[in-house]
Design an enzyme around this catalytic site. Structure first.
Site, PDB file in Angstrom:
ATOM      1  CE  LYS A   1       5.450 -13.478  11.034  1.00  0.00           C
ATOM      2  NZ  LYS A   1       4.169 -13.024  10.831  1.00  0.00           N
TER       3      LYS A   1
ATOM      4  N   GLY B   1      -6.376  -5.747   8.730  1.00  0.00           N
ATOM      5  CA  GLY B   1      -5.069  -6.177   8.297  1.00  0.00           C
ATOM      6  C   GLY B   1      -4.223  -5.858   6.860  1.00  0.00           C
TER       7      GLY B   1
END
Length: 287
Positions: free
Chosen positions: A65, A249
């Protein structure tokens, strides 16, 4: 030409993104192919440079990321502030647009579950913790306590985000570093007369979360655990053993993926899809 997409990361074989995205494109009537590709940080630039025009974009997971943020030629405002990119879309000139859908995706998941983010405890200090901090800020968080074993990283996040405001808000968010575990700093802050926390968000991997101390009072606060495989996670199991409320999640996974689908189909994460409710339902069933 068949449009191709993929999720990139290492490891990545466990990812549920291929089935979630495939469900979305079926619901939209698009014959697009979405796969999982293992890729490390050192190989990301070469991988992107080697893709042909059939590759429209990528979902980006750990540990890529930050590198994706560095390689993107343009960024959306959330990616710019967070320093994190989880979505890359090819531009007409062959460069890459980088976005962060984790923040609005997590915010949407918290809101859809009716959770109160005004006084939040965030467990962890990595890239997902950044998204959690910004997500609850968007939801009007007044006070956030960050608990992390990495003191340097925790204090760095406080320096970056304490006193910042969501767009259009006049009230700053208070962010404090509360210590290295749920049984010290958070308890101390509650004991000083501050209002009790309203939400706990764990951004920790399952094994790490299994080791932290959980005082009885904390498990009475709703938990949103970004972990989802397996579910219940070790932390969620401990929460539920104390009769606590735990949310998986997968909710965040679907919401952030829905925003990626918007980006991949028409380029604008703020513009809803046609019949988006049906698309979301198909994605949730695919999880």
């Amino acid at each position: 030409m068949v449009v191709r997409l993929a999720v990139l990361g290492s490891p990545v074989a466990h990812s549920r993104s291929p089935r979630i995205h495939a469900a979305a494109y079926r619901a939209l009537g698009l014959d697009w192919r979405y796969s999982a590709v293992r890729c490390g940080e050192a190989g990301l630039r070469a991988f992107l440079d080697g893709r042909g025009d059939e590759w429209r974009g990528f979902s980006v997971t750990m540990p890529l990321k930050s590198e994706a943020h560095r390689l993107a030629s343009t960024l959306d405002p959330v990616a710019t502030e967070s320093g994190v990119v989880n979505t890359l879309r090819r531009l007409e000139d062959g460069a890459w647009f980088g976005a962060n859908t984790d923040v609005p995706g997590l915010a949407a998941a918290i809101a859809r579950n009716g959770l109160d983010a005004r006084r939040t405890i965030v467990l962890g200090s990595g890239a997902t913790a950044v998204s959690a901090i910004l997500a609850v800020r968007e939801l009007g968080a007044e006070h956030v306590t960050l608990l992390a074993r990495n003191t340097t990283a925790g204090r760095s996040l406080v320096t970056r985000f304490d006193g910042t405001r969501a767009a259009g808000s006049t009230a700053p968010m208070r962010l404090v570093y509360g210590g290295s575990g749920a049984d010290d700093g958070a308890a101390a802050s509650v004991g000083t007369g501050q209002e009790a926390p309203s939400l706990v968000i764990s951004t920790l991997p399952g094994p790490a979360a299994a080791q932290i101390g959980i005082p009885a009072w904390l498990a009475r606060i709703p938990l949103f655990d970004v972990a989802y495989d397996p579910w219940p996670s070790p932390l969620a199991s401990r929460w539920r053993a104390s009769a606590g409320e735990a949310h998986p999640g997968t909710e965040m996974l679907v919401e952030q993926a829905l925003l990626q689908v918007r980006i991949f189909t028409h380029g604008d994460p703020a513009l809803p899809l046609a019949d988006e409710g049906s698309v979301r339902d198909a994605m949730r069933r695919a999880v």
